[in-house]
Design a protein around this motif. Structure first.
Motif, PDB file in Angstrom:
ATOM      1  N   ALA A 169      -1.797   1.485  17.448  1.00 24.17           N
ATOM      2  CA  ALA A 169      -3.014   0.813  16.997  1.00 24.17           C
ATOM      3  C   ALA A 169      -3.670   1.588  15.856  1.00 24.17           C
ATOM      4  O   ALA A 169      -4.211   0.993  14.921  1.00 24.17           O
ATOM      5  CB  ALA A 169      -3.986   0.661  18.159  1.00 24.17           C
ATOM      6  N   LYS A 170      -3.582   2.916  15.917  1.00 16.55           N
ATOM      7  CA  LYS A 170      -4.158   3.740  14.862  1.00 16.55           C
ATOM      8  C   LYS A 170      -3.440   3.506  13.538  1.00 16.55           C
ATOM      9  O   LYS A 170      -4.083   3.411  12.478  1.00 16.55           O
ATOM     10  CB  LYS A 170      -4.060   5.208  15.259  1.00 16.55           C
ATOM     11  CG  LYS A 170      -4.860   6.144  14.366  1.00 16.55           C
ATOM     12  CD  LYS A 170      -6.344   5.984  14.599  1.00 16.55           C
ATOM     13  CE  LYS A 170      -7.144   6.975  13.791  1.00 16.55           C
ATOM     14  NZ  LYS A 170      -8.605   6.803  13.970  1.00 16.55           N
ATOM     15  N   LEU A 171      -2.112   3.402  13.586  1.00 16.31           N
ATOM     16  CA  LEU A 171      -1.355   3.118  12.362  1.00 16.31           C
ATOM     17  C   LEU A 171      -1.777   1.783  11.756  1.00 16.31           C
ATOM     18  O   LEU A 171      -1.883   1.648  10.542  1.00 16.31           O
ATOM     19  CB  LEU A 171       0.146   3.103  12.654  1.00 16.31           C
ATOM     20  CG  LEU A 171       0.849   4.441  12.849  1.00 16.31           C
ATOM     21  CD1 LEU A 171       2.326   4.212  13.122  1.00 16.31           C
ATOM     22  CD2 LEU A 171       0.663   5.348  11.646  1.00 16.31           C
ATOM     23  N   ALA A 172      -1.989   0.809  12.625  1.00 16.51           N
ATOM     24  CA  ALA A 172      -2.390  -0.515  12.144  1.00 16.51           C
ATOM     25  C   ALA A 172      -3.731  -0.463  11.415  1.00 16.51           C
ATOM     26  O   ALA A 172      -3.966  -1.225  10.474  1.00 16.51           O
ATOM     27  CB  ALA A 172      -2.465  -1.498  13.306  1.00 16.51           C
ATOM     28  N   ASN A 173      -4.600   0.458  11.837  1.00 15.08           N
ATOM     29  CA  ASN A 173      -5.907   0.590  11.193  1.00 15.08           C
ATOM     30  C   ASN A 173      -5.849   1.419   9.916  1.00 15.08           C
ATOM     31  O   ASN A 173      -6.605   1.174   8.971  1.00 15.08           O
ATOM     32  CB  ASN A 173      -6.901   1.234  12.163  1.00 15.08           C
ATOM     33  CG  ASN A 173      -7.271   0.320  13.315  1.00 15.08           C
ATOM     34  OD1 ASN A 173      -7.270  -0.903  13.162  1.00 15.08           O
ATOM     35  ND2 ASN A 173      -7.571   0.890  14.460  1.00 15.08           N
ATOM     36  N   LEU A 174      -4.940   2.404   9.888  1.00 14.23           N
ATOM     37  CA  LEU A 174      -4.871   3.317   8.748  1.00 14.23           C
ATOM     38  C   LEU A 174      -4.078   2.754   7.576  1.00 14.23           C
ATOM     39  O   LEU A 174      -4.317   3.114   6.424  1.00 14.23           O
ATOM     40  CB  LEU A 174      -4.248   4.640   9.185  1.00 14.23           C
ATOM     41  CG  LEU A 174      -5.100   5.539  10.086  1.00 14.23           C
ATOM     42  CD1 LEU A 174      -4.264   6.705  10.616  1.00 14.23           C
ATOM     43  CD2 LEU A 174      -6.317   6.059   9.341  1.00 14.23           C
ATOM     44  N   ILE A 175      -3.113   1.873   7.871  1.00 15.72           N
ATOM     45  CA  ILE A 175      -2.228   1.351   6.829  1.00 15.72           C
ATOM     46  C   ILE A 175      -2.467  -0.141   6.666  1.00 15.72           C
ATOM     47  O   ILE A 175      -2.320  -0.911   7.623  1.00 15.72           O
ATOM     48  CB  ILE A 175      -0.748   1.617   7.191  1.00 15.72           C
ATOM     49  CG1 ILE A 175      -0.506   3.123   7.331  1.00 15.72           C
ATOM     50  CG2 ILE A 175       0.180   1.021   6.136  1.00 15.72           C
ATOM     51  CD1 ILE A 175       0.853   3.468   7.892  1.00 15.72           C
ATOM     52  N   LEU A 176      -2.825  -0.533   5.470  1.00 18.45           N
ATOM     53  CA  LEU A 176      -3.083  -1.939   5.172  1.00 18.45           C
ATOM     54  C   LEU A 176      -2.019  -2.423   4.188  1.00 18.45           C
ATOM     55  O   LEU A 176      -2.194  -2.331   2.967  1.00 18.45           O
ATOM     56  CB  LEU A 176      -4.484  -2.106   4.591  1.00 18.45           C
ATOM     57  CG  LEU A 176      -5.630  -1.585   5.477  1.00 18.45           C
ATOM     58  CD1 LEU A 176      -6.956  -1.710   4.755  1.00 18.45           C
ATOM     59  CD2 LEU A 176      -5.652  -2.330   6.804  1.00 18.45           C
ATOM     60  N   PRO A 177      -0.915  -2.943   4.692  1.00 14.08           N
ATOM     61  CA  PRO A 177       0.197  -3.319   3.817  1.00 14.08           C
ATOM     62  C   PRO A 177      -0.096  -4.575   3.013  1.00 14.08           C
ATOM     63  O   PRO A 177      -0.945  -5.389   3.381  1.00 14.08           O
ATOM     64  CB  PRO A 177       1.333  -3.562   4.806  1.00 14.08           C
ATOM     65  CG  PRO A 177       0.648  -4.007   6.053  1.00 14.08           C
ATOM     66  CD  PRO A 177      -0.629  -3.218   6.108  1.00 14.08           C
ATOM     67  N   GLU A 178       0.636  -4.711   1.917  1.00 14.83           N
ATOM     68  CA  GLU A 178       0.547  -5.916   1.101  1.00 14.83           C
ATOM     69  C   GLU A 178       1.779  -6.784   1.341  1.00 14.83           C
ATOM     70  O   GLU A 178       2.825  -6.296   1.794  1.00 14.83           O
ATOM     71  CB  GLU A 178       0.424  -5.532  -0.371  1.00 14.83           C
ATOM     72  CG  GLU A 178      -0.836  -4.727  -0.662  1.00 14.83           C
ATOM     73  CD  GLU A 178      -0.967  -4.360  -2.126  1.00 14.83           C
ATOM     74  OE1 GLU A 178      -0.430  -5.110  -2.976  1.00 14.83           O
ATOM     75  OE2 GLU A 178      -1.599  -3.335  -2.424  1.00 14.83           O
ATOM     76  N   SER A 179       1.658  -8.052   1.043  1.00 16.66           N
ATOM     77  CA  SER A 179       2.676  -9.025   1.435  1.00 16.66           C
ATOM     78  C   SER A 179       4.033  -8.775   0.777  1.00 16.66           C
ATOM     79  O   SER A 179       5.060  -9.206   1.305  1.00 16.66           O
ATOM     80  CB  SER A 179       2.204 -10.442   1.116  1.00 16.66           C
ATOM     81  OG  SER A 179       1.945 -10.579  -0.277  1.00 16.66           O
ATOM     82  N   HIS A 180       4.086  -8.073  -0.353  1.00 21.15           N
ATOM     83  CA  HIS A 180       5.355  -7.843  -1.041  1.00 21.15           C
ATOM     84  C   HIS A 180       6.043  -6.551  -0.597  1.00 21.15           C
ATOM     85  O   HIS A 180       7.124  -6.234  -1.066  1.00 21.15           O
ATOM     86  CB  HIS A 180       5.130  -7.794  -2.554  1.00 21.15           C
ATOM     87  CG  HIS A 180       4.316  -6.617  -2.998  1.00 21.15           C
ATOM     88  ND1 HIS A 180       2.945  -6.591  -2.892  1.00 21.15           N
ATOM     89  CD2 HIS A 180       4.679  -5.417  -3.530  1.00 21.15           C
ATOM     90  CE1 HIS A 180       2.492  -5.428  -3.356  1.00 21.15           C
ATOM     91  NE2 HIS A 180       3.526  -4.692  -3.742  1.00 21.15           N
TER      92      HIS A 180
END
Length: 255
Positions: free
Chosen positions: A29-40
């Motif tokens: 869950a922490k990774l999901a909050n720290l990393i905001l990926p882009e669609s490409h």
């Protein structure tokens, strides 16, 4: 020839697919909050196990590559991806210290709860840096050792008794040094406590009864007891591991 890591994790692949520590632990869950990926984005998850980290980012990116050296683990990753309708997840056999991927191929490289098995952690970090695009993100989550050498030795002996394929858990300082030496820039580094239920922990590795009893005894021995904080409740015995979460960036090329 099958390695000890492949043997141990091949036997327990289905257990790791279902393990709550790996499938839904706080560090995920922490990774999901720290990393905001882009669609490409293209994502490489190293030593993916049952693919939980690859599957975390797959719905939000172009392609996720789940890599591991254990075929049985990759089969579990494929199964979970199919169950979730994720068609952009591919799997690949790949040793962490010698990745069979071109340089500057990925926007994101992750490795979660696996690096303590690596014989050459410095090569793993260098390879991670190599396959990242300039400006790409490297994310490491792993159990870490304390800085005290005697306590670190005892802790790693505890882990290795349960799982003979355990190599060595590095300290947070050792990891940040390796990341820096690989040319990556640490953006954040934090440590969190992860509660580990004892019975599922030993069951995943098919520990023999005498090994289980010795592990229980070690949990009551100082200084390990103060470090791992064993707790007995009506739900059973548990203890705490220290997990580091490190986010680093590959510098952008300058002109």
């Amino acid at each position: 020839m099958t390695s000890l890591v492949q043997q141990k994790f091949g036997e327990s692949a289905a257990d790791y697919a279902a393990s709550q520590v790996h499938a839904a632990g706080p560090s995920l869950a922490k990774l999901a909050n720290l990393i905001l990926p882009e669609s490409h984005w293209r994502h490489l998850d190293i030593a993916t196990g049952a693919g939980h980290t690859a599957l975390l980012f797959a719905p939000r990116i172009a392609k996720a590559t789940a890599s591991d050296i254990t075929p049985e683990m990759l089969q579990q990753a494929k199964r979970l991806a199919k169950e979730r309708g994720l068609n952009n997840v591919v799997t690949a056999i790949a040793p962490a210290d010698d990745l069979p991927f071109p340089s500057t191929s990925y926007h994101l490289v992750t490795c979660r709860l696996a690096a303590h098995h690596f014989a050459k952690p410095e090569s793993f970090v260098r390879e991670s840096a190599r396959v990242l695009i300039p400006g790409g993100t490297f994310a490491l989550v792993d159990n870490i050792s304390p800085t005290d050498e005697d306590l670190a030795f005892r802790y790693n002996a505890f882990e290795k008794l349960r799982d003979p394929s355990h190599g060595r858990a590095l300290s947070l300082a050792e990891w940040t040094d390796l990341i820096d030496e690989a040319g990556l820039e640490v953006e954040s580094a934090e440590v969190m406590d992860q509660e580990i239920p004892f019975d599922p922990w030993v069951e995943r590795m098919r520990c023999k009864p005498q090994t289980v009893e010795r592990l229980r005894a070690m949990l009551e021995e100082e200084p390990l007891k103060s470090y791992l904080k064993p707790t007995a409740t009506e739900d059973g015995l548990s203890f705490f591991l220290r997990e580091a979460i490190v986010i680093a960036r590959k510098p952008k090329e300058t002109t």
